[in-house]
Motif scaffolding. Structure first.
Motif, PDB file in Angstrom:
ATOM      1  N   ILE A 170       0.837  -1.210  -0.154  1.00 59.87           N
ATOM      2  CA  ILE A 170       0.091  -0.325   0.009  1.00 59.87           C
ATOM      3  C   ILE A 170       0.797   1.080  -0.094  1.00 59.87           C
ATOM      4  N   VAL A 171       1.835   1.241   0.724  1.00 60.76           N
ATOM      5  CA  VAL A 171       2.838   2.405   0.899  1.00 60.76           C
ATOM      6  C   VAL A 171       3.353   2.639  -0.637  1.00 60.76           C
ATOM      7  N   SER A 172       3.666   1.652  -1.353  1.00 67.66           N
ATOM      8  CA  SER A 172       4.286   1.547  -2.490  1.00 67.66           C
ATOM      9  C   SER A 172       3.234   2.239  -3.555  1.00 67.66           C
ATOM     10  N   GLN A 173       1.867   1.608  -3.573  1.00 67.92           N
ATOM     11  CA  GLN A 173       0.835   2.219  -4.453  1.00 67.92           C
ATOM     12  C   GLN A 173       0.497   3.505  -4.112  1.00 67.92           C
ATOM     13  N   ILE A 174       0.468   4.248  -2.941  1.00 67.91           N
ATOM     14  CA  ILE A 174       0.322   5.490  -2.485  1.00 67.91           C
ATOM     15  C   ILE A 174       1.137   6.315  -3.365  1.00 67.91           C
ATOM     16  N   PHE A 175       2.347   6.163  -3.383  1.00 72.28           N
ATOM     17  CA  PHE A 175       3.508   6.810  -4.204  1.00 72.28           C
ATOM     18  C   PHE A 175       3.181   6.655  -5.575  1.00 72.28           C
ATOM     19  N   ARG A 176       3.005   5.427  -6.169  1.00 71.73           N
ATOM     20  CA  ARG A 176       2.758   5.122  -7.737  1.00 71.73           C
ATOM     21  C   ARG A 176       1.647   5.915  -8.156  1.00 71.73           C
ATOM     22  N   TYR A 177       0.467   6.120  -7.484  1.00 74.20           N
ATOM     23  CA  TYR A 177      -0.778   6.601  -7.821  1.00 74.20           C
ATOM     24  C   TYR A 177      -0.848   8.030  -7.578  1.00 74.20           C
ATOM     25  N   ALA A 178       0.022   8.649  -6.586  1.00 74.36           N
ATOM     26  CA  ALA A 178       0.214   9.935  -6.370  1.00 74.36           C
ATOM     27  C   ALA A 178       1.064  10.567  -7.585  1.00 74.36           C
ATOM     28  N   SER A 179       2.148   9.803  -8.075  1.00 77.08           N
ATOM     29  CA  SER A 179       2.689  10.335  -9.259  1.00 77.08           C
ATOM     30  C   SER A 179       1.872  10.245 -10.427  1.00 77.08           C
ATOM     31  N   SER A 180       1.000   9.489 -10.788  1.00 71.43           N
ATOM     32  CA  SER A 180      -0.001   9.575 -11.821  1.00 71.43           C
ATOM     33  C   SER A 180      -1.055  10.576 -11.776  1.00 71.43           C
ATOM     34  N   THR A 181      -1.405  10.988 -10.468  1.00 69.25           N
ATOM     35  CA  THR A 181      -2.402  12.050 -10.282  1.00 69.25           C
ATOM     36  C   THR A 181      -1.610  13.422 -10.470  1.00 69.25           C
ATOM     37  N   LEU A 182      -0.251  13.503 -10.248  1.00 68.93           N
ATOM     38  CA  LEU A 182       0.609  14.659 -10.151  1.00 68.93           C
ATOM     39  C   LEU A 182       0.532  14.836 -11.785  1.00 68.93           C
ATOM     40  N   LEU A 183       1.231  13.879 -12.662  1.00 69.37           N
ATOM     41  CA  LEU A 183       1.208  14.059 -13.937  1.00 69.37           C
ATOM     42  C   LEU A 183       0.054  14.304 -14.469  1.00 69.37           C
ATOM     43  N   PHE A 184      -1.144  13.654 -14.552  1.00 72.68           N
ATOM     44  CA  PHE A 184      -2.414  14.310 -14.966  1.00 72.68           C
ATOM     45  C   PHE A 184      -2.971  15.623 -14.745  1.00 72.68           C
ATOM     46  N   THR A 185      -2.707  15.838 -13.401  1.00 72.08           N
ATOM     47  CA  THR A 185      -3.215  17.060 -12.986  1.00 72.08           C
ATOM     48  C   THR A 185      -2.594  18.316 -13.577  1.00 72.08           C
ATOM     49  N   LEU A 186      -1.140  18.033 -13.936  1.00 67.75           N
ATOM     50  CA  LEU A 186      -0.551  19.227 -14.362  1.00 67.75           C
ATOM     51  C   LEU A 186       0.014  19.190 -16.106  1.00 67.75           C
ATOM     52  N   ILE A 187      -0.496  18.136 -16.549  1.00 61.68           N
ATOM     53  CA  ILE A 187       0.145  17.909 -17.967  1.00 61.68           C
ATOM     54  C   ILE A 187      -0.493  19.147 -18.695  1.00 61.68           C
ATOM     55  N   VAL A 188      -1.681  19.460 -18.377  1.00 58.16           N
ATOM     56  CA  VAL A 188      -2.603  20.691 -19.271  1.00 58.16           C
ATOM     57  C   VAL A 188      -1.814  22.045 -18.781  1.00 58.16           C
ATOM     58  N   TYR A 189      -1.274  22.048 -17.788  1.00 54.32           N
ATOM     59  CA  TYR A 189      -0.420  23.259 -17.567  1.00 54.32           C
ATOM     60  C   TYR A 189       0.813  23.286 -18.392  1.00 54.32           C
ATOM     61  N   HIS A 190       1.327  22.056 -18.460  1.00 55.25           N
ATOM     62  CA  HIS A 190       2.628  21.954 -19.215  1.00 55.25           C
ATOM     63  C   HIS A 190       2.443  22.345 -20.694  1.00 55.25           C
ATOM     64  N   PHE A 191       1.423  21.997 -21.550  1.00 52.19           N
ATOM     65  CA  PHE A 191       1.098  22.025 -22.953  1.00 52.19           C
ATOM     66  C   PHE A 191       0.644  23.744 -22.910  1.00 52.19           C
ATOM     67  N   LYS A 192      -0.195  24.231 -22.146  1.00 51.39           N
ATOM     68  CA  LYS A 192      -0.735  25.630 -22.183  1.00 51.39           C
ATOM     69  C   LYS A 192       0.525  26.482 -21.912  1.00 51.39           C
ATOM     70  N   TYR A 193       1.312  26.358 -20.972  1.00 52.73           N
ATOM     71  CA  TYR A 193       2.259  27.391 -20.573  1.00 52.73           C
ATOM     72  C   TYR A 193       3.769  26.947 -21.241  1.00 52.73           C
ATOM     73  N   PHE A 194       4.285  25.827 -21.167  1.00 55.31           N
ATOM     74  CA  PHE A 194       5.550  25.473 -21.467  1.00 55.31           C
ATOM     75  C   PHE A 194       5.471  25.120 -23.159  1.00 55.31           C
ATOM     76  N   ILE A 195       4.647  24.431 -23.487  1.00 60.76           N
ATOM     77  CA  ILE A 195       4.751  24.211 -25.144  1.00 60.76           C
ATOM     78  C   ILE A 195       4.068  25.190 -25.761  1.00 60.76           C
ATOM     79  N   GLY A 196       2.827  26.096 -25.069  1.00 56.30           N
ATOM     80  CA  GLY A 196       2.156  26.945 -25.763  1.00 56.30           C
ATOM     81  C   GLY A 196       1.041  26.512 -26.580  1.00 56.30           C
ATOM     82  N   ASN A 197       0.648  25.170 -26.384  1.00 59.71           N
ATOM     83  CA  ASN A 197      -0.470  24.691 -27.557  1.00 59.71           C
ATOM     84  C   ASN A 197      -1.088  23.754 -26.656  1.00 59.71           C
TER      85      ASN A 197
END
Length: 453
Positions: free
Chosen positions: A237-264
């Motif tokens: 469970i400790v492993s899975q909390i870190f693993r799923y936190a990583s995907s939550t972080l990625l999916f939450t911020l990916i739109v910010y990456h495309f909008k502000y870093f890539i600009g598209n």
């Protein structure tokens, strides 16, 4: 338990369960917050507080439902009746909490919370019973992985269908509120029908599920609860909390990456399509690897590769073709761990039941459900505090260059770090292939003993 090899018909009939409830998950994930603010007209701060609070409630509710499912036996079976009970409660309550009642804001909040809580109690009853059936229908590692993969594949198909039809269904009514209520009704009906099919498939297996030598193993006691959460489930469970936190972080911020870093921002659609397609292919491939290698080794190696690929994605994020190529490989590899998540919990439940004489199968799955909610809170917290720390200003249409770079680094390097950390606890997880092979033999022996007796 069945001595015959599982057929694809059984595997994908079981998988229809995830197909059904994934529509509910997607509707809530994408549209709950906007329903609260734009339809119910709750203040943003109030809506955010409700949205955050329910995550904690869901985690607690899952544990309570797991205990109750373990303690209650129906004459016709242990788990499959909960599929019908839970999906019925969830379907009706979802329609009600996605409905707008003209009763004033205060009473609207109360009604929403009541119906939402009822919906999640129903969902959790259904979910823990559905997952518990993995170890009931599947008699060894290959079969439990096949069932889990089949469910993941059909859940992915549900996501593709939702991406094409979800917005259209919401917008096909003159009244926006009606669109939400109608969508909830359609998806609730799909979930209920799917669970009726799973219940029919599971019923013959569920009758002989109880493998433990303990005559009272269906009555999960407080002592057994403590034993369950003090075993191999801790490092997992400790492993899975870190693993799923990583995907939550990625999916939450990916739109910010495309909008502000890539600009598209429009690249998001290609990103989602590629990620989904290669995840789907990865689900097929994991069955091939499980037949030849230890699940634990597959999990650890694929997770480390996924972490390294995330770093490479960051380094080549401005070269879109290379970015998409690396993303496809990442999605393929990362899917291995996702497909193995439930089979690992099945192993833990079998180990507890066969070697430790603990009857907490449903409770084990409920812990798995709760850990995903905790992971979501952790990942979302890192995302929000991280954006604040790097100086993100939501009022600016274009972020300063250093902030844009910081968003990209937080998105990918932060996710890579959490993914890599998730491997460390798994080195303390001792249920390898050799141990589980012995448990499966004992499980089969107990089954035949009960049949002959």
């Amino acid at each position: 338990m069945n001595n015959n090899k599982l057929t694809n018909k059984t595997i994908y009939s079981y998988g229809l369960g995830e197909f059904g409830f994934n529509f509910f998950n997607l509707l809530v994930a994408y549209y709950l917050l906007i329903f609260l603010t734009n339809i119910q007209k709750f203040p943003v701060t109030q809506a955010a507080a409700i949205y955050s609070t329910v995550q904690w409630f869901e985690a607690i509710a899952a544990l309570c439902c797991g205990i109750l499912v373990d303690r209650v036996n129906f004459k016709t079976g242990k788990y499959w009746p909960w599929l019908i009970i839970g999906s019925s409660i969830c379907s009706v309550s979802t329609v009600l909490f996605f409905s707008k009642f003209d009763v004033g804001k205060d009473l609207s909040v109360v009604l929403f919370l009541v119906f939402y809580l009822l919906a999640y109690f129903g969902y959790d009853f259904m979910w823990v019973a559905y997952r518990s059936l993995l170890g009931v229908i599947g008699k060894d590692s290959v079969e439990t992985v096949s069932l889990s993969v089949g469910a993941s594949q059909l859940g992915t198909i549900a996501g593709i269908i939702f991406s094409y039809l979800g917005v259209k269904l919401l917008g096909d009514f003159s009244d926006s509120a009606t669109g939400y209520t109608a969508s909830a009704a359609v998806y609730g009906f799909i979930m209920l029908i799917s669970m009726l099919i799973v219940a029919r498939v599971a019923k013959p297996y569920d009758k002989v599920e109880n493998f433990s030598v303990n005559k009272n193993n269906s009555k999960l006691s407080f002592k057994e609860i403590l034993k369950t959460i003090n075993g191999p489930i801790i490092p997992f469970i400790v492993s899975q909390i870190f693993r799923y936190a990583s995907s939550t972080l990625l999916f939450t911020l990916i739109v910010y990456h495309f909008k502000y870093f890539i600009g598209n921002e429009t690249i998001m659609s290609s990103y989602i399509l590629i990620y989904t397609v290669f995840q789907f292919i990865g689900f097929f491939a994991v069955k091939f690897f499980v037949k030849r290698f230890d699940k634990l080794a597959i999990y650890n190696v694929s997770t480390l590769i996924a972490s390294a690929l995330t770093v490479l994605i960051f380094l080549f994020s401005e070269r879109i073709l290379v970015f998409m190529l690396l993303l496809s490989v990442y999605s393929f590899v990362y899917s291995f761990g996702a497909a193995l998540y439930m089979p690992f919990i099945t192993d833990i439940a079998d180990y507890n039941e066969i070697d430790r004489n603990i009857s907490g199968r449903a409770f084990s799955y409920s812990i798995g459900s709760s850990c995903m909610h905790f992971a979501s809170v952790l990942g979302a917290s890192i995302a929000s505090f991280g954006l604040s720390a790097i100086g993100y200003n939501q009022s600016l249409p274009v972020q300063p260059q250093d902030v844009a770079y910081g968003i990209s680094a937080l998105t990918f390097l932060g996710s890579a770090a959490l993914t890599a950390i998730s491997v460390i606890p798994m080195y303390f997880y001792k249920l390898n292939g050799k141990i589980m092979k012995d448990i499966y033999k004992k499980k089969e022996g107990l089954y035949y003993t009960k049949q002959l007796g």
